[in-house]
Design a protein around this motif. Structure first.
Motif, short mmCIF file in Angstrom:
data_model
loop_
_atom_site.label_atom_id
_atom_site.label_comp_id
_atom_site.label_asym_id
_atom_site.label_seq_id
_atom_site.Cartn_x
_atom_site.Cartn_y
_atom_site.Cartn_z
N THR A 55 -30.59 1.94 -10.86
CA THR A 55 -30.97 3.23 -9.99
C THR A 55 -30.12 2.71 -8.60
O THR A 55 -30.19 3.68 -7.63
CB THR A 55 -32.40 2.69 -9.58
OG1 THR A 55 -32.76 1.57 -8.67
CG2 THR A 55 -33.24 2.94 -10.68
N MET A 70 -35.87 6.29 -14.56
CA MET A 70 -36.49 5.24 -14.40
C MET A 70 -37.87 5.06 -15.02
O MET A 70 -38.19 3.78 -15.66
CB MET A 70 -36.80 4.78 -12.86
CG MET A 70 -37.49 3.83 -12.39
SD MET A 70 -37.96 3.56 -10.69
CE MET A 70 -39.05 4.68 -10.59
N ILE A 71 -38.69 5.93 -15.07
CA ILE A 71 -40.09 5.82 -15.53
C ILE A 71 -40.07 5.88 -16.99
O ILE A 71 -40.64 5.07 -17.69
CB ILE A 71 -40.93 7.09 -15.06
CG1 ILE A 71 -40.65 8.41 -15.43
CG2 ILE A 71 -40.94 7.07 -13.62
CD1 ILE A 71 -41.50 9.49 -15.27
N GLN A 74 -39.07 1.89 -17.63
CA GLN A 74 -40.32 1.23 -17.08
C GLN A 74 -41.44 1.34 -18.02
O GLN A 74 -42.18 0.41 -18.15
CB GLN A 74 -40.81 1.55 -15.65
CG GLN A 74 -39.81 1.09 -14.62
CD GLN A 74 -39.66 -0.32 -14.54
OE1 GLN A 74 -38.64 -1.08 -15.12
NE2 GLN A 74 -40.58 -1.13 -14.21
N GLU A 75 -41.86 2.60 -18.39
CA GLU A 75 -42.82 2.48 -19.36
C GLU A 75 -42.59 1.83 -20.72
O GLU A 75 -43.59 1.05 -20.95
CB GLU A 75 -43.13 4.34 -19.79
CG GLU A 75 -44.40 4.16 -20.74
CD GLU A 75 -44.43 5.63 -21.42
OE1 GLU A 75 -45.12 5.70 -22.50
OE2 GLU A 75 -43.64 6.50 -20.96
N GLY A 89 -39.89 -3.24 -11.27
CA GLY A 89 -39.96 -1.94 -11.05
C GLY A 89 -39.79 -1.93 -9.50
O GLY A 89 -39.37 -0.77 -8.95
N GLY A 93 -37.20 0.53 -7.37
CA GLY A 93 -37.78 1.64 -6.58
C GLY A 93 -37.04 1.71 -5.21
O GLY A 93 -36.90 2.62 -4.66
N TRP A 239 -39.73 7.14 -5.99
CA TRP A 239 -39.55 6.00 -6.74
C TRP A 239 -40.62 5.18 -6.94
O TRP A 239 -40.71 4.18 -7.72
CB TRP A 239 -38.39 5.01 -6.06
CG TRP A 239 -37.26 6.33 -5.95
CD1 TRP A 239 -36.78 6.98 -5.05
CD2 TRP A 239 -36.12 6.20 -7.05
NE1 TRP A 239 -35.70 7.63 -5.35
CE2 TRP A 239 -35.30 7.12 -6.41
CE3 TRP A 239 -35.83 5.61 -8.18
CZ2 TRP A 239 -34.05 7.42 -7.24
CZ3 TRP A 239 -34.80 5.83 -9.14
CH2 TRP A 239 -33.85 6.80 -8.32
N HIS A 242 -42.52 4.32 -10.45
CA HIS A 242 -42.43 3.31 -11.20
C HIS A 242 -43.82 2.39 -11.78
O HIS A 242 -44.08 1.84 -12.69
CB HIS A 242 -41.46 2.11 -10.91
CG HIS A 242 -42.00 1.12 -9.69
ND1 HIS A 242 -42.81 0.11 -10.09
CD2 HIS A 242 -41.86 1.24 -8.40
CE1 HIS A 242 -43.24 -0.47 -8.95
NE2 HIS A 242 -42.61 0.19 -7.74
N CYS A 246 -45.65 1.78 -15.16
CA CYS A 246 -45.91 0.55 -15.86
C CYS A 246 -47.18 0.69 -16.69
O CYS A 246 -47.45 0.11 -17.72
CB CYS A 246 -45.93 -0.36 -14.80
SG CYS A 246 -46.39 -2.22 -15.16
#
Length: 394
Positions: A55, A70-71, A74-75, A89, A93, A239, A242, A246
């Motif tokens: 990031t 990012m999401i 992260q997922e 995360g 972030g 951010w 995240h 998660c």
């Protein structure tokens, strides 16, 4: 279902990297939870693949990922191991937000960018036992006092996630002479800085969210990197998404386990997999509906935020996304456990871990009551101002 949300070749490339560690992370997740140890080896794997600088903007040598990217990642990571995902995360972030806001001096941004590229990890350390979540506006008990050319910082911070491996702690402290909260960038090896291993909980046991203790820690003036004009809870920080990403990943893992179980468990009372039963299909359908609603809301909010022309219209979308996703995750895991039955309560069953972990989402910022209150206040104010009608009148 997540394939629907993959939009770029860059996202595919990052997902491919993550899937290379899928088996390892999944195989370690139960032991991480059982023994409550921090997954240092997982974090090192992520550093080696460049994930921890993903990031950071490309202009600084990083991966240049946006909130949506990012999401998505992260997922996926959270579906492998929740503690690893939530921990890293925060680093992603914090870095994404710092460079988007550019609230530091160019010198300090250049410095931390170089450190992150070399594998440094950073997280904010703001929560305290006496003040609770900083998003509620409490003044930190941690104090910074100027003595000559140095600041002397003392206090105790709670919930310092990833503390066993952090290189830098971005610590909030009250500066009496300025009547403001400042943020200091503190290196892990400073005299008077140490970790008190207090993290003993039933959820997210492997995040290493111990207390950070500061006893007369001395730093020069350059380490006062932020003097924000408003509390951190009063500005947009996408951010932070995240966090719901998660918990969405954990819910996906619970859903996948429940389907696998339903397709393979065949009690002799029905001589067929329980996936053929109407009540089980009802629960499975409800799970996927919850996943679809949560995922579409989260990803649409992230996509809108990444578009600066749409971001200006944001009000409470970020808080709403966190609220919707974390509560949906709790519902999804609950339904998955209803499908699996009493076996889901066995300690060697991953569902009992997922059940405990998703509960932690309720206590990550922003809190549900704050989000609902903000939505209500906005609706009331819009009506008073006659701005609740056609969007062109706003």
């Amino acid at each position: 279902m997540i394939n629907l949300f993959i939009k770029t070749e860059s996202q595919k490339a990052w997902l491919k990297k993550l899937y290379e560690v899928e088996s390892k992370f999944k195989n370690n997740s139960a032991q991480i939870d059982e023994l409550a140890f921090f997954p240092k080896e997982h974090i090192q794997d992520l550093i080696r693949m460049g994930y921890t600088s993903s990031t950071l903007p490309k202009s600084y040598g990083g991966g240049g990922l946006k909130v949506y990217d990012m999401i998505l990642l992260q997922e996926t990571l959270a579906s492998f191991d929740s503690a690893t995902a939530l921990s890293i995360g925060w680093n992603l972030g914090v870095i994404g937000d710092l460079f988007e806001q550019e609230s530091w001096s160019k010198t300090n941004l250049d410095f931390i960018a170089g450190e992150v590229l070399n594998g440094a990890l950073v997280n904010r350390s703001v929560s305290e036992a006496q003040t609770g979540s900083p998003t509620r506006g409490g003044r930190p008990g941690t104090k910074a006092v100027k003595k000559g050319d140095y600041w002397v910082i003392s206090g105790r911070k709670t919930y310092t996630t990833m503390s066993p491996v952090l290189t830098y702690f971005l610590v909030s402290a009250w500066i009496e002479e300025r009547q403001k909260v400042g943020f200091f960038l503190l290196h892990k090896d400073l005299d008077g800085l140490y970790i008190d291993e207090t993290w003993d909980v039933i959820s997210m046991r492997g995040t290493g969210s111990h207390d950070l203790v500061l006893k007369d820690v001395e730093v020069d003036d350059s380490k006062l990197v932020e003097l924000p004009e408003m509390p951190s809870g009063n500005r947009f920080n996408a951010w932070i998404l995240h966090i719901p990403a998660c918990y969405l990943g954990i819910a996906q893992a619970a859903r996948d386990y429940a389907i696998h179980f339903a397709n393979n468990y065949s009690p002799n009372s029905i001589n067929a997999p329980i996936s053929q039963l109407a009540n089980v299909q009802q629960l499975l359908g409800e799970i996927d509906l919850e996943l679809m609603k949560a995922r579409h809301f989260l990803y649409s909010v992230a996509e809108a935020y990444d578009d600066e022309s749409r971001r200006i219209h944001f009000t409470n979308e970020l808080g709403a996304a966190k609220h919707i996703v974390t509560n949906a995750a709790i519902t999804i895991v609950d339904k998955a456990m209803r499908i699996v039955g009493a076996k889901s309560l066995q300690r060697n069953n991953p569902l009992q871990r997922h059940y405990r972990d998703v509960r932690a989402g309720l206590h990550n910022p922003p809190m549900d009551d704050v989000t609902i209150k903000n939505l209500a206040k906005l609706a009331i104010e819009q009506t008073k101002s006659n701005l609740s009608g056609h969007p062109l009148l706003k």
